[in-house]
Design a protein around this motif. Structure first.
Motif, PDB file in Angstrom:
ATOM      1  N   ASP A  22       0.758  -1.173  -0.014  1.00 33.58           N
ATOM      2  CA  ASP A  22       0.059  -0.105  -0.002  1.00 33.58           C
ATOM      3  C   ASP A  22       0.720   1.354  -0.135  1.00 33.58           C
ATOM      4  O   ASP A  22       1.809   1.446   0.870  1.00 33.58           O
ATOM      5  CB  ASP A  22      -0.994   0.023   1.123  1.00 33.58           C
ATOM      6  CG  ASP A  22      -1.706   1.183   1.438  1.00 33.58           C
ATOM      7  OD1 ASP A  22      -2.360   1.491   0.523  1.00 33.58           O
ATOM      8  OD2 ASP A  22      -1.550   1.974   2.434  1.00 33.58           O
ATOM      9  N   ARG A  27      -0.843  -4.250   3.631  1.00 29.75           N
ATOM     10  CA  ARG A  27       0.188  -3.600   4.702  1.00 29.75           C
ATOM     11  C   ARG A  27       0.949  -4.810   5.553  1.00 29.75           C
ATOM     12  O   ARG A  27       1.218  -4.571   6.697  1.00 29.75           O
ATOM     13  CB  ARG A  27      -0.716  -2.931   5.449  1.00 29.75           C
ATOM     14  CG  ARG A  27      -1.337  -1.613   4.775  1.00 29.75           C
ATOM     15  CD  ARG A  27      -1.896  -0.556   5.845  1.00 29.75           C
ATOM     16  NE  ARG A  27      -2.223   0.695   5.200  1.00 29.75           N
ATOM     17  CZ  ARG A  27      -2.204   1.963   5.849  1.00 29.75           C
ATOM     18  NH1 ARG A  27      -1.970   1.916   6.941  1.00 29.75           N
ATOM     19  NH2 ARG A  27      -2.471   2.930   5.097  1.00 29.75           N
ATOM     20  N   SER A  48       5.058   5.161   2.254  1.00 33.08           N
ATOM     21  CA  SER A  48       5.267   6.270   2.886  1.00 33.08           C
ATOM     22  C   SER A  48       5.398   6.312   4.306  1.00 33.08           C
ATOM     23  O   SER A  48       6.664   7.137   4.928  1.00 33.08           O
ATOM     24  CB  SER A  48       4.106   7.459   2.291  1.00 33.08           C
ATOM     25  OG  SER A  48       4.281   7.586   0.879  1.00 33.08           O
ATOM     26  N   SER A  65       0.448   4.375   0.767  1.00 32.33           N
ATOM     27  CA  SER A  65       0.624   5.104   2.153  1.00 32.33           C
ATOM     28  C   SER A  65       1.443   4.582   3.206  1.00 32.33           C
ATOM     29  O   SER A  65       2.010   5.341   3.852  1.00 32.33           O
ATOM     30  CB  SER A  65      -0.943   5.596   2.503  1.00 32.33           C
ATOM     31  OG  SER A  65      -1.600   4.217   2.813  1.00 32.33           O
ATOM     32  N   TYR A  66       1.184   3.320   3.010  1.00 32.99           N
ATOM     33  CA  TYR A  66       2.007   2.456   4.168  1.00 32.99           C
ATOM     34  C   TYR A  66       3.437   2.574   3.874  1.00 32.99           C
ATOM     35  O   TYR A  66       4.356   2.836   4.933  1.00 32.99           O
ATOM     36  CB  TYR A  66       1.685   1.061   4.195  1.00 32.99           C
ATOM     37  CG  TYR A  66       2.127   0.085   5.353  1.00 32.99           C
ATOM     38  CD1 TYR A  66       2.363   0.615   6.834  1.00 32.99           C
ATOM     39  CD2 TYR A  66       2.612  -1.161   4.818  1.00 32.99           C
ATOM     40  CE1 TYR A  66       2.684  -0.327   7.564  1.00 32.99           C
ATOM     41  CE2 TYR A  66       3.328  -1.902   5.915  1.00 32.99           C
ATOM     42  CZ  TYR A  66       3.181  -1.620   7.032  1.00 32.99           C
ATOM     43  OH  TYR A  66       3.999  -2.129   8.258  1.00 32.99           O
TER      44      TYR A  66
END
Length: 237
Positions: free
Chosen positions: A129, A176, A134, A131-132
């Motif tokens: 993912d 994730r 990042s 965003s994970y």
């Protein structure tokens, strides 16, 4: 996954010292470790199971034995399956026991390749993912020489890091999984349905986890007159 992140052996030493004072040369370090694992599972997840006793300690301790027996953080499902099968553990037990990554931490060096140098096509692992990824980059700066640079710890489960539960599998569903060898359990057709069952049936997973822990605790044990009862868990007698 040796496993440089393992800590807390001083607790085993303290337990051994107290037991030796009351009941010398009777309870092995192997049994103490098995009991400590059971108690940790109970404290972290509310799961309790009976642990058979009577193990004896080996007369050899070798880091090479650890390295060749533990699965690598970048194993695919076939490699994981074969690794567990060598110890008589099924693919379902492999998926079940992987849920232990619901608690604990991993060093950045075990997964940072997924963030910065995954392969020739993708710098970042496309199965993670974004965003994970990042978030993880804020915890793990671009990898340097880990011999001279810090190697931070990151929780396997950012949601309930101190609770043993099925959230590990929910993380996999959301792409994730921290280690590549975690995420492949969801991405592979060989294991996805097993992981899905553990998302949907947390109580069933807990029961399977307890049974798998008992099975794992029976692998390659020494009994009777085999081995020894160590006086100090860190060294052979």
């Amino acid at each position: 996954m040796g496993n440089k992140g393992v800590q807390g052996f001083q607790i085993i030493d303290e337990a051994k010292a107290k037991i030796e004072a009351q009941c010398p040369n009777t309870v092995s370090c192997s049994d103490i470790l098995a009991f400590a694992a059971r108690d940790s599972v109970n404290l972290a997840g509310g799961l309790y199971y009976d642990v058979p006793s009577g193990r004896r300690d080996g007369r050899v301790s070798s880091i090479a034995e650890v390295t060749k027996n533990l699965p690598d953080a970048f194993f695919n499902v076939t490699e994981l399956k074969e690794n567990f099968a060598r110890k008589g553990l099924s693919i379902e037990e492999m998926v079940t026991l992987s849920g232990a990554h619901s608690i604990g931490d991993s060093h950045c060096s075990s997964f940072s390749k997924r963030l910065y140098s995954f392969n020739k096509t993708f710098a970042q692992d496309p199965s993670m993912d974004p965003s994970y990824a990042s978030f993880l980059k804020t915890k793990c700066p671009q990898p340097l020489n880990t011999r001279t640079s810090p190697d931070p710890l990151v929780p396997f489960d950012p949601v309930t890091p101190n609770q043993l539960d099925n959230n590990y599998y929910k993380n996999l569903k959301s792409s994730r999984g921290l280690l590549a060898s975690d995420q492949v359990l969801w991405n592979s057709v060989l294991t996805r349905n097993l992981a899905k069952e553990n998302v949907n049936h947390p109580s069933a997973w807990a029961a399977k986890f307890a049974a798998a822990m008992v099975h794992m605790g029976s692998i390659d044990v020494l009994t009777g007159n085999q081995g020894e009862i160590r006086k100090n868990c860190r060294v052979v007698n």
